[in-house]
Design an enzyme around this catalytic site. Structure first.
Site, short mmCIF file in Angstrom:
data_model
loop_
_atom_site.label_atom_id
_atom_site.label_comp_id
_atom_site.label_asym_id
_atom_site.label_seq_id
_atom_site.Cartn_x
_atom_site.Cartn_y
_atom_site.Cartn_z
N ASN A 43 2.80 3.54 -1.38
CA ASN A 43 2.56 2.22 -1.95
C ASN A 43 3.89 1.51 -2.20
OD1 ASN A 43 2.83 4.20 -4.00
ND2 ASN A 43 1.84 2.93 -5.52
N GLU A 45 5.15 -1.68 -4.25
CA GLU A 45 4.78 -2.69 -5.24
C GLU A 45 5.79 -3.83 -5.23
OE1 GLU A 45 4.16 -0.62 -8.96
OE2 GLU A 45 2.27 0.21 -8.21
N CYS A 54 -0.94 -1.01 -0.58
CA CYS A 54 -1.29 0.40 -0.80
C CYS A 54 -0.72 1.30 0.30
CB CYS A 54 -2.80 0.57 -0.80
SG CYS A 54 -3.65 -0.21 -2.16
N GLU A 56 -2.18 3.58 2.06
CA GLU A 56 -3.03 3.71 3.24
C GLU A 56 -2.76 2.58 4.24
OE1 GLU A 56 -3.85 3.81 0.06
OE2 GLU A 56 -5.68 4.97 -0.30
N CYS A 87 -8.84 2.27 -2.16
CA CYS A 87 -9.42 1.07 -2.77
C CYS A 87 -10.29 0.34 -1.75
CB CYS A 87 -8.31 0.16 -3.31
SG CYS A 87 -7.50 -0.83 -2.03
N CYS A 90 -8.50 -1.14 1.30
CA CYS A 90 -8.08 -0.10 2.25
C CYS A 90 -9.27 0.46 3.03
CB CYS A 90 -7.33 1.01 1.53
SG CYS A 90 -5.68 0.48 1.01
N1 THU Z 1 -2.80 2.39 -4.61
C1 THU Z 1 -2.63 2.92 -3.37
O1 THU Z 1 -1.52 2.90 -2.81
N2 THU Z 1 -3.70 3.46 -2.76
C2 THU Z 1 -4.92 3.62 -3.33
O2 THU Z 1 -5.84 4.14 -2.71
C3 THU Z 1 -5.15 3.18 -4.72
C4 THU Z 1 -4.06 2.33 -5.30
C5 THU Z 1 -1.61 1.85 -5.31
C6 THU Z 1 -1.55 0.38 -5.45
C7 THU Z 1 -0.65 0.24 -6.67
O3 THU Z 1 0.71 0.31 -6.24
C8 THU Z 1 -0.95 1.47 -7.49
O4 THU Z 1 -1.57 2.39 -6.62
C9 THU Z 1 -1.83 1.22 -8.69
O5 THU Z 1 -3.00 0.57 -8.32
#
Ligand code: THU
Length: 130
Positions: A43, A45, A54, A56, A87, A90
């Site tokens: 991920n 941010e 994310c 994925e 999520c 994704c």
């Molecule tokens: N996140 C992912 O990278 N993948 C997921 O399947 C769930 C959420 C990340 C997004 C964000 O940076 C952090 O997790 C919190 O939501």
């Protein structure tokens, strides 16, 4: 190492590169292409929060932009007792490019669970609806 273990290990390695200073929730993903190549993602941010991508989707975009089409499985690794499913956004993207693949969830303690996309995303909107 089994194919699943290899994919989890790649997701684990990708997770090390997570840029998650806002949530401190570090996620790693790894996608296995039918070519055999594995693409990792973490991920990423952003201070705006909303521009976060994310793990994925990073893995998928890496693979697609390298010319890969056709995937066998995706793994998602977090450091949580309750395993982390992809999520909604994704799931839409995994469905678009991977279809009904196994989604291998894992944590750092070695807990794993495999769920198929059809079960995670039972009524998809896709090209068949257009
Ligand atoms: N996140 C992912 O990278 N993948 C997921 O399947 C769930 C959420 C990340 C997004 C964000 O940076 C952090 O997790 C919190 O939501």
């Amino acid at each position: 190492m089994s194919e699943n273990e290899t994919l989890i290990s790649a997701a684990n390695q990708a997770r090390e590169n997570a840029h998650a200073p806002y949530s401190n929730f570090r996620v790693g993903a790894a996608l296995r292409a039918t070519s055999g190549r594995i693409f990792g993602g973490c991920n990423v941010e952003n201070a705006t929060y909303g521009l976060t991508v994310c793990a994925e989707r990073v893995a998928i975009f890496k693979a697609i932009s390298e010319g890969e089409r056709g995937f066998d499985a995706i793994a998602v690794v977090t450091d949580t007792d309750i395993l982390t499913p992809p999520c909604g956004a994704c799931r839409q993207l995994i469905w678009e490019f991977c279809g009904d693949v196994p989604v291998i969830l894992a944590n750092l303690k070695g807990k794993t669970e495999t769920i198929r996309m059809k079960d995670l995303f039972p009524k998809p909107f896709d090209s068949s609806n257009l």
